[in-house]
Design an enzyme around this catalytic site. Structure first.
Site, PDB file in Angstrom:
ATOM      1  N   GLU A  96       0.856  -1.277   0.015  1.00 16.72           N
ATOM      2  CA  GLU A  96      -0.122  -0.087   0.145  1.00 16.72           C
ATOM      3  C   GLU A  96       0.856   1.254   0.158  1.00 16.72           C
ATOM      4  OE1 GLU A  96      -3.730   0.792   0.123  1.00 16.72           O
ATOM      5  OE2 GLU A  96      -2.448   2.631  -0.122  1.00 16.72           O
ATOM      6  N   ASP A 121      17.670  -6.288  -0.992  1.00 18.18           N
ATOM      7  CA  ASP A 121      18.201  -5.434  -2.410  1.00 18.18           C
ATOM      8  C   ASP A 121      19.494  -4.580  -1.925  1.00 18.18           C
ATOM      9  OD1 ASP A 121      15.970  -6.672  -3.620  1.00 18.18           O
ATOM     10  OD2 ASP A 121      14.897  -4.736  -3.487  1.00 18.18           O
ATOM     11  N   HIS A 161      15.795  -6.162  -7.490  1.00 15.48           N
ATOM     12  CA  HIS A 161      14.955  -5.058  -8.051  1.00 15.48           C
ATOM     13  C   HIS A 161      16.136  -4.072  -9.223  1.00 15.48           C
ATOM     14  CE1 HIS A 161      12.233  -1.003  -7.478  1.00 15.48           C
ATOM     15  NE2 HIS A 161      11.755  -2.042  -8.267  1.00 15.48           N
ATOM     16  N   TYR A 175      11.499 -16.255  -4.356  1.00 10.16           N
ATOM     17  CA  TYR A 175      11.117 -15.722  -3.142  1.00 10.16           C
ATOM     18  C   TYR A 175      11.822 -16.480  -2.238  1.00 10.16           C
ATOM     19  CZ  TYR A 175       7.930 -12.765  -5.495  1.00 10.16           C
ATOM     20  OH  TYR A 175       7.419 -11.922  -6.268  1.00 10.16           O
TER      21      TYR A 175
END
Ligand code: F6P
Length: 351
Positions: free
Chosen positions: A84, A145, A189, A274
């Site tokens: 969110e 990351d 990322h 993951y």
């Protein structure tokens, strides 16, 4: 900045939320903040569920010492998380956004004196915007990351490097048996930290990271040359953020296909996924996350809001959220590690 209620000069009630992708060490950080806040400062600690969504929907519970027991070694986050982003999207002025208004309203209704936001780059940006909007906020950086500006390292990274390195180690033996090229795609990322460290630790022959643009011909020639020199196999470590043609969703799969097509060398790919984010934190991450958590509680006690805890030059310190927000810490093409890897014959696919 909101005026904090104080008991003997110390804020009384704090909220903690965890946002963005999870990583090993978040529970250790929650425990670090919570225990220090309760034991050292006598604060009440409120756990907000599922990141900023929990503040929007007013989902929270009191975190007592018993909630904090036994969580140091647990993966994931006991608070839950979400992606969110309350400030995202309407194009209107930020004070007109409904979600940030709800967050502010609920922060006040719950009676919080400070909100601790444990998260990555997106979370630090939101934390900064909430601080600009008048909330007392402290940020704690986490991500596998390692791409958060202002801190030399984030917790989650060491655990992920360990997991990815073990995976690369395991590829060596099967690659050798079958005389294959093994391509392994790692997360990260837009940053190459995870691939650079795991690639070096696992002895990757080629390490491809987004910060160093690669040339396919150079990659093919390098692998062919290794085969011609009787190297029975090669390991190619690929960061998920490298540039590949439009429509290719997995750089690892794409490259493995291309290598086999162009060189004729038998090639297989592994997309680790993951697994890199799951499970128990490494001892180093447990220590870093605990120290970050404790440092966060200490900032709150001093009323030092609008800051993110950080690890810089071997010390735990903090930086202003205003300096962190909107930036990404990338690998520099002349990073000493890149230079040293090149000196040992590792290729980055660029020369
Ligand atoms: O930022 C952490 C990270 O694990 C990245 O390495 C990866 O690209 C991304 O999250 C995956 O996110 P999601 O949980 O949204 O699939």
């Amino acid at each position: 900045m909101a005026k904090a209620n104080r008991k003997n000069g110390i804020p009384k009630k704090i909220g903690i939320l965890t946002a963005g992708g999870d990583c090993p060490g978040i529970n250790a950080a929650i425990r670090g903040v919570g225990k220090t806040a309760i034991v050292k400062y006598g604060m009440t600690v409120i756990g907000i569920s599922d990141g900023f969504a929990g503040l929007i929907h007013k989902e929270f519970f009191e975190l007592t010492e018993s909630h904090l027991s036994g969580i140091l070694t647990l993966g994931g986050t006991i608070l839950g998380t979400s992606r969110e982003k309350p400030f995202k999207g309407t194009g209107k002025k930020k004070e007109e956004f409904r979600k940030p208004m709800l967050i502010k309203e609920h922060y006040e209704q719950i009676g919080l004196d400070c909100l601790v936001c444990i998260g990555g780059n997106g979370t630090m940006k939101t934390a900064y915007m909430l601080a600009e909007g008048g909330l007392n906020v402290v940020g704690i950086p986490k991500t596998i990351d390692n791409d958060i500006w202002g801190t030399d390292v984030t917790f989650g990274f060491d655990s992920a490097v360990n997991i990815a390195t073990e995976a690369i180690d395991r590829l060596h033996s099967t690659a050798n048996s079958h005389k294959r090229i093994m391509v392994i795609e790692l997360m990260g990322h837009n940053a190459g930290w995870l691939s650079l460290y795991s690639g070096m630790a696992g002895g990757g022959d080629l390490i491809l990271i987004p910060e160093i643009p690669h040339d396919e011909k150079i990659i093919m020639d390098y692998l062919q040359k290794r085969a011609d020199n009787n190297k029975p196999y090669s390991i190619v470590v690929v960061a998920e953020g490298i540039n590949v043609p439009d429509g290719e969703s997995s750089p690892g799969r794409y490259l493995a296909r291309r290598i086999q097509e162009v060189t004729g060398l038998e090639t297989r790919e592994t997309v680790l996924g993951y697994i890199q984010r799951g499970g128990s934190p490494s001892p180093m991450d447990r220590v870093l996350a605990s120290r970050f958590g404790a440092a966060g509680a200490n900032l709150i006690a001093k009323g030092d809001f609008g800051r993110m805890v950080a690890h810089r030059n071997g010390e735990i310190t903090s930086v202003k959220l205003s300096e962190v927000a909107g930036k990404t810490k990338l690998v520099s093409a002349d990073d000493p590690m890149v230079k040293q890897a090149r000196e040992m014959g590792t290729s980055f696919g660029d020369c």
